[in-house]
Design a protein around this motif. Structure first.
Motif, PDB file in Angstrom:
ATOM      1  N   ASN A  94       0.571  -0.936  -0.037  1.00  0.00           N
ATOM      2  CA  ASN A  94       0.420  -0.171  -0.498  1.00  0.00           C
ATOM      3  C   ASN A  94       0.478   1.367  -0.299  1.00  0.00           C
ATOM      4  N   GLY A  95       1.775   1.302   0.538  1.00  0.00           N
ATOM      5  CA  GLY A  95       3.131   2.200   0.434  1.00  0.00           C
ATOM      6  C   GLY A  95       3.194   2.572  -0.643  1.00  0.00           C
ATOM      7  N   ILE A  96       3.936   1.593  -1.376  1.00  0.00           N
ATOM      8  CA  ILE A  96       4.530   1.674  -2.680  1.00  0.00           C
ATOM      9  C   ILE A  96       3.819   2.127  -3.594  1.00  0.00           C
ATOM     10  N   ARG A  97       1.972   2.356  -3.312  1.00  0.00           N
ATOM     11  CA  ARG A  97       0.980   2.230  -4.409  1.00  0.00           C
ATOM     12  C   ARG A  97       1.366   3.507  -3.932  1.00  0.00           C
ATOM     13  N   ARG A  98       1.050   4.102  -2.578  1.00  0.00           N
ATOM     14  CA  ARG A  98       0.898   5.630  -2.548  1.00  0.00           C
ATOM     15  C   ARG A  98       1.972   6.080  -3.352  1.00  0.00           C
ATOM     16  N   GLY A  99       3.342   5.948  -3.390  1.00  0.00           N
ATOM     17  CA  GLY A  99       3.845   6.726  -3.587  1.00  0.00           C
ATOM     18  C   GLY A  99       4.274   6.453  -5.239  1.00  0.00           C
ATOM     19  N   LEU A 100       3.821   5.696  -5.442  1.00  0.00           N
ATOM     20  CA  LEU A 100       2.951   5.394  -6.965  1.00  0.00           C
ATOM     21  C   LEU A 100       2.225   6.543  -8.028  1.00  0.00           C
ATOM     22  N   GLU A 101       1.088   6.625  -6.685  1.00  0.00           N
ATOM     23  CA  GLU A 101       0.529   7.624  -7.177  1.00  0.00           C
ATOM     24  C   GLU A 101       0.341   9.014  -7.144  1.00  0.00           C
ATOM     25  N   ASP A 102       1.700   9.473  -6.176  1.00  0.00           N
ATOM     26  CA  ASP A 102       1.488  10.640  -5.747  1.00  0.00           C
ATOM     27  C   ASP A 102       2.768  11.296  -7.133  1.00  0.00           C
ATOM     28  N   ILE A 103       3.412  10.255  -7.699  1.00  0.00           N
ATOM     29  CA  ILE A 103       4.467  10.425  -9.036  1.00  0.00           C
ATOM     30  C   ILE A 103       3.484  10.445  -9.751  1.00  0.00           C
ATOM     31  N   GLU A 104       2.174   9.442  -9.843  1.00  0.00           N
ATOM     32  CA  GLU A 104       1.790   9.704 -11.083  1.00  0.00           C
ATOM     33  C   GLU A 104       0.843  10.988 -10.925  1.00  0.00           C
ATOM     34  N   GLU A 105       0.917  11.347  -9.985  1.00  0.00           N
ATOM     35  CA  GLU A 105      -0.531  13.100  -9.280  1.00  0.00           C
ATOM     36  C   GLU A 105       0.896  14.251  -9.433  1.00  0.00           C
ATOM     37  N   GLY A 106       1.798  13.874  -9.561  1.00  0.00           N
ATOM     38  CA  GLY A 106       3.068  15.185  -9.639  1.00  0.00           C
ATOM     39  C   GLY A 106       2.745  15.520  -7.972  1.00  0.00           C
TER      40      GLY A 106
END
Length: 90
Positions: free
Chosen positions: A63-75
């Motif tokens: 879940n932490g990795i998923r949130r990090g990837l979402e942060d990258i995608e959302e800038g």
């Protein structure tokens, strides 16, 4: 999901603790202990419990990795150089 054979009274568990401990170790399934017909405790083999804790750790990491990837995608990220510079100024 718990099965009916995994539910017993605390009194029954105390009377036959060796039998229940053997079953807990063999099956890895928890027992729900009741007091006056109400579920009060869950008893489980230590190894089976550790397996659950390990699984929870993996899920939290994913879940932490998923949130990090979402942060990258959302800038929602900052360049490392900018962060280091800001920290040096503090």
């Amino acid at each position: 999901m718990f099965r009916v054979e995994n539910i017993c009274s605390l009194t029954e568990f105390q009377r036959n603790i060796k039998e229940y401990m053997k079953r807990l170790k063999e099956t890895g399934q928890p027992e729900i202990l009741t007091v006056n017909g109400k579920a009060e405790l869950v008893v489980q083999d230590a190894e089976a419990y550790q397996n659950i804790l390990d699984l929870v750790d993996r899920v939290e990491a994913i879940n932490g990795i998923r949130r990090g990837l979402e942060d990258i995608e959302e800038g929602r990220t900052h360049k490392a150089e900018d962060v280091h510079e800001e920290l040096r100024r503090m």
